[in-house]
Design a protein around this motif. Structure first.
Motif, PDB file in Angstrom:
ATOM      1  N   LYS A  32      47.532 -10.618  83.869  1.00  0.00           N
ATOM      2  CA  LYS A  32      48.100 -11.964  83.833  1.00  0.00           C
ATOM      3  C   LYS A  32      47.883 -12.677  85.163  1.00  0.00           C
ATOM      4  O   LYS A  32      47.411 -12.110  86.131  1.00  0.00           O
ATOM      5  N   GLY A  33      48.263 -13.959  85.177  1.00  0.00           N
ATOM      6  CA  GLY A  33      48.234 -14.723  86.409  1.00  0.00           C
ATOM      7  C   GLY A  33      46.843 -14.986  86.943  1.00  0.00           C
ATOM      8  O   GLY A  33      46.579 -14.813  88.140  1.00  0.00           O
ATOM      9  N   LEU A  34      45.928 -15.425  86.063  1.00  0.00           N
ATOM     10  CA  LEU A  34      44.546 -15.664  86.465  1.00  0.00           C
ATOM     11  C   LEU A  34      44.188 -17.143  86.395  1.00  0.00           C
ATOM     12  O   LEU A  34      44.781 -17.914  85.637  1.00  0.00           O
ATOM     13  N   SER A  35      43.215 -17.525  87.212  1.00  0.00           N
ATOM     14  CA  SER A  35      42.609 -18.850  87.147  1.00  0.00           C
ATOM     15  C   SER A  35      41.184 -18.699  86.630  1.00  0.00           C
ATOM     16  O   SER A  35      40.467 -17.765  87.019  1.00  0.00           O
ATOM     17  N   TYR A  36      40.799 -19.625  85.757  1.00  0.00           N
ATOM     18  CA  TYR A  36      39.466 -19.593  85.159  1.00  0.00           C
ATOM     19  C   TYR A  36      38.693 -20.842  85.575  1.00  0.00           C
ATOM     20  O   TYR A  36      39.221 -21.957  85.531  1.00  0.00           O
ATOM     21  N   PHE A  37      37.444 -20.658  86.001  1.00  0.00           N
ATOM     22  CA  PHE A  37      36.552 -21.753  86.342  1.00  0.00           C
ATOM     23  C   PHE A  37      35.239 -21.588  85.584  1.00  0.00           C
ATOM     24  O   PHE A  37      34.752 -20.465  85.407  1.00  0.00           O
ATOM     25  N   GLN A  38      34.672 -22.705  85.151  1.00  0.00           N
ATOM     26  CA  GLN A  38      33.336 -22.688  84.574  1.00  0.00           C
ATOM     27  C   GLN A  38      32.621 -23.978  84.984  1.00  0.00           C
ATOM     28  O   GLN A  38      33.231 -25.038  85.051  1.00  0.00           O
ATOM     29  N   TRP A  39      31.333 -23.866  85.264  1.00  0.00           N
ATOM     30  CA  TRP A  39      30.534 -25.041  85.593  1.00  0.00           C
ATOM     31  C   TRP A  39      29.073 -24.786  85.259  1.00  0.00           C
ATOM     32  O   TRP A  39      28.631 -23.644  85.123  1.00  0.00           O
ATOM     33  N   ARG A  40      28.328 -25.895  85.126  1.00  0.00           N
ATOM     34  CA  ARG A  40      26.887 -25.831  84.951  1.00  0.00           C
ATOM     35  C   ARG A  40      26.231 -26.054  86.303  1.00  0.00           C
ATOM     36  O   ARG A  40      26.703 -26.830  87.120  1.00  0.00           O
ATOM     37  N   GLY A  41      25.119 -25.380  86.537  1.00  0.00           N
ATOM     38  CA  GLY A  41      24.403 -25.564  87.786  1.00  0.00           C
ATOM     39  C   GLY A  41      23.563 -24.348  88.113  1.00  0.00           C
ATOM     40  O   GLY A  41      23.635 -23.319  87.435  1.00  0.00           O
ATOM     41  N   LYS A  42      22.759 -24.492  89.168  1.00  0.00           N
ATOM     42  CA  LYS A  42      21.808 -23.436  89.521  1.00  0.00           C
ATOM     43  C   LYS A  42      22.291 -22.570  90.668  1.00  0.00           C
ATOM     44  O   LYS A  42      21.500 -21.883  91.292  1.00  0.00           O
ATOM     45  N   ILE A  43      23.547 -22.618  90.958  1.00  0.00           N
ATOM     46  CA  ILE A  43      24.089 -21.809  92.051  1.00  0.00           C
ATOM     47  C   ILE A  43      23.827 -20.322  91.806  1.00  0.00           C
ATOM     48  O   ILE A  43      24.035 -19.806  90.711  1.00  0.00           O
ATOM     49  N   GLU A  44      23.326 -19.642  92.837  1.00  0.00           N
ATOM     50  CA  GLU A  44      23.065 -18.207  92.735  1.00  0.00           C
ATOM     51  C   GLU A  44      24.357 -17.434  92.978  1.00  0.00           C
ATOM     52  O   GLU A  44      25.223 -17.860  93.739  1.00  0.00           O
ATOM     53  N   HIS A  70      38.522 -26.094  84.976  1.00  0.00           N
ATOM     54  CA  HIS A  70      39.486 -25.245  85.683  1.00  0.00           C
ATOM     55  C   HIS A  70      40.743 -25.110  84.829  1.00  0.00           C
ATOM     56  O   HIS A  70      41.326 -26.112  84.425  1.00  0.00           O
ATOM     57  N   ALA A  71      41.142 -23.885  84.540  1.00  0.00           N
ATOM     58  CA  ALA A  71      42.350 -23.642  83.750  1.00  0.00           C
ATOM     59  C   ALA A  71      43.217 -22.600  84.449  1.00  0.00           C
ATOM     60  O   ALA A  71      42.732 -21.552  84.870  1.00  0.00           O
ATOM     61  N   GLU A  72      44.504 -22.901  84.570  1.00  0.00           N
ATOM     62  CA  GLU A  72      45.470 -21.972  85.156  1.00  0.00           C
ATOM     63  C   GLU A  72      46.223 -21.256  84.036  1.00  0.00           C
ATOM     64  O   GLU A  72      46.110 -21.588  82.860  1.00  0.00           O
ATOM     65  N   GLY A  73      47.033 -20.264  84.421  1.00  0.00           N
ATOM     66  CA  GLY A  73      47.880 -19.568  83.451  1.00  0.00           C
ATOM     67  C   GLY A  73      47.109 -18.770  82.428  1.00  0.00           C
ATOM     68  O   GLY A  73      47.498 -18.706  81.260  1.00  0.00           O
ATOM     69  N   MET A  74      46.029 -18.126  82.857  1.00  0.00           N
ATOM     70  CA  MET A  74      45.186 -17.369  81.944  1.00  0.00           C
ATOM     71  C   MET A  74      45.513 -15.873  82.020  1.00  0.00           C
ATOM     72  O   MET A  74      46.040 -15.372  83.019  1.00  0.00           O
ATOM     73  N   THR A  75      45.195 -15.181  80.943  1.00  0.00           N
ATOM     74  CA  THR A  75      45.361 -13.725  80.874  1.00  0.00           C
ATOM     75  C   THR A  75      44.091 -13.102  80.315  1.00  0.00           C
ATOM     76  O   THR A  75      43.534 -13.595  79.336  1.00  0.00           O
ATOM     77  N   ALA A  76      43.653 -12.032  80.961  1.00  0.00           N
ATOM     78  CA  ALA A  76      42.534 -11.254  80.433  1.00  0.00           C
ATOM     79  C   ALA A  76      43.100 -10.079  79.635  1.00  0.00           C
ATOM     80  O   ALA A  76      43.948  -9.339  80.127  1.00  0.00           O
ATOM     81  N   VAL A  77      42.662  -9.949  78.392  1.00  0.00           N
ATOM     82  CA  VAL A  77      43.051  -8.819  77.549  1.00  0.00           C
ATOM     83  C   VAL A  77      41.837  -7.904  77.446  1.00  0.00           C
ATOM     84  O   VAL A  77      40.748  -8.339  77.064  1.00  0.00           O
ATOM     85  N   HIS A  78      42.016  -6.641  77.804  1.00  0.00           N
ATOM     86  CA  HIS A  78      40.904  -5.698  77.859  1.00  0.00           C
ATOM     87  C   HIS A  78      41.075  -4.601  76.813  1.00  0.00           C
ATOM     88  O   HIS A  78      42.178  -4.105  76.589  1.00  0.00           O
ATOM     89  N   LEU A  79      39.965  -4.199  76.220  1.00  0.00           N
ATOM     90  CA  LEU A  79      39.920  -3.033  75.342  1.00  0.00           C
ATOM     91  C   LEU A  79      39.066  -1.992  76.045  1.00  0.00           C
ATOM     92  O   LEU A  79      37.862  -2.185  76.239  1.00  0.00           O
TER      93      LEU A  79
END
Length: 401
Positions: free
Chosen positions: A257-269, A324-333
């Protein structure tokens, strides 16, 4: 004579009544012929209460004085437990981390143990005493108290078990073992009778809060048998050893829990991104670059800092459309092995396991399948995933019959 190391967490020590029960348990263990060392956490919510007190007088969130303050919680627990054992006519001695010989790097708030001098503990054990050690702390070479971060008492226990060449290290908690999911949230979670170190380490690193990852790594490196069991009853727990297999195709479902998610388009390495992250001292949870998109998941506490850095540098880096999204959770199997991953991962991507439109990312790592969703959906998603793989196991069992 067996040498046993036990660790009790805060919920196990939340009242003087619980401390008296642990004292009785310790004496029974010694009567069975064991030399006994017990590592303790702070009572109940003591650490959080101390942090709150500090926040009421200062804006400082780390440093020497805060470590000095927080270390007292475990010292209270060890002293009270020693007194309870002495009250029952047995010899016991309480030691701080420094007195127990735990040397750390000179880092406040998240130090690592660099050396363990067990001379004092061995002397007291040979004198017939039960030794109580305050967890979560050690002493740097400059004689400063340094704390080990959250879960530090687990690390203390594993490090002492390794240095003392203990026959086993028992982690006592408020659950009676390691489950296929957190039974407080997921219905039908099953307890593992046995796991290997790799399985437990993966569970710990992906959010399971039973044993701290550093503690598992210590045990694995020194081949110390671990047992995770409840402090509230005498039932068998989960045994952790090198070659233990499991009965399920998947080890378990975990949350982060307690994760921040970012996504963008671009050529950044990716290398350039990681260099930038290092500049702002953010902890990287996961970076994924594919199809012209970059996904980044970090701890929520670094979200605003990262957002500011990305927006400040987006033109230089050639990126745009930052989501940018706050309040994210990663669920893992977590898969049992590579063969199970190859068999199950493609099926998972085809299932309706998450609410439509609320999936931020699906990722398949070497030993886990993961999905990032808003926190409010995390338990529902975990339950669906758990039900799915348990359903597969039931079908597998019926075919075998």
């Amino acid at each position: 004579m067996a040498r046993v190391l036990q660790k009790y967490g805060g919920t196990s020590l939340q009242s003087t009544e619980r401390i008296r029960l642990i004292a009785d348990r310790a004496i029974r263990e010694q009567e069975n012929g064991s030399q006994l060392v017990i590592v303790v956490s702070a009572m109940g919510d003591t650490t959080n209460q101390l942090v709150q007190l500090a926040s009421e007088v200062s804006s400082c969130t780390a440093g020497r004085e805060l470590d000095l303050l927080l270390s007292t919680g475990e010292q209270i627990s060890s002293s009270l437990l020693a007194l309870a054992i002495q009250e029952r006519g047995r010899e016991a001695i309480a030691l701080t981390g420094a007195q127990a010989g735990l040397e750390t790097e000179e880092v406040h708030g998240d130090a690592r143990i660099t050396d363990v001098n067990t001379a004092k503990i061995r002397e007291e054990l040979n004198a017939g005493k039960i030794v109580l050690v305050a967890g979560f702390q050690g002493c740097a070479k400059n004689q400063e108290i340094c704390t080990l971060g959250r879960g530090g008492s687990d690390t203390t226990a594993a490090a002492l078990a390794a240095a003392l060449q203990a026959d086993r290290c028992e982690i006592f908690t408020d659950v009676d073992g390691v489950y296929s999911a957190d039974p407080r949230y997921v219905l039908g979670a099953r307890k593992h009778e046995r796991l290997n170190y790799t399985h437990l380490l993966t569970l710990a690193e992906t959010g399971a809060e039973v044993v701290h990852p550093r503690a598992v790594a210590y045990a694995q490196d020194h081949q110390i048998p671990l047992v995770v069991r409840s402090s509230f009853h005498e039932q068998e727990g989960t045994k952790i050893q090198h070659d233990s297999g499991i009965a399920f195709p998947v080890v378990g479902v975990t949350f982060q829990k307690g994760l921040s998610y970012f996504q963008w388009r671009g050529k950044i390495e990716e290398e350039e991104l990681l260099a930038g992250l290092a500049d702002v001292n953010s902890l990287v949870g996961n970076v994924q670059v594919s199809n012209g998109h970059t996904d980044l998941i970090i701890k929520e506490e670094h979200g605003s800092e990262m957002s500011a850095w990305l927006n400040e540098n987006k033109h230089k880096l050639g990126i745009n459309s930052i989501q940018h999204a706050e309040g994210m959770t990663a669920v893992h199997l977590v898969f049992a092995d590579l063969d199970e991953k190859r068999r199950l991962a493609p099926l998972l991507n085809e299932k309706e396991l998450v609410p439509s439109g609320d999936v931020y990312r699906i990722n398949c790592a070497p030993d886990a399948w993961s999905v990032v969703v808003p926190e409010e959906y995390a338990v529902e998603v975990a339950q669906r995933i758990h039900d799915w793989f348990m359903g597969l196991e039931s079908k597998k069992a019926s075919i075998a019959l």
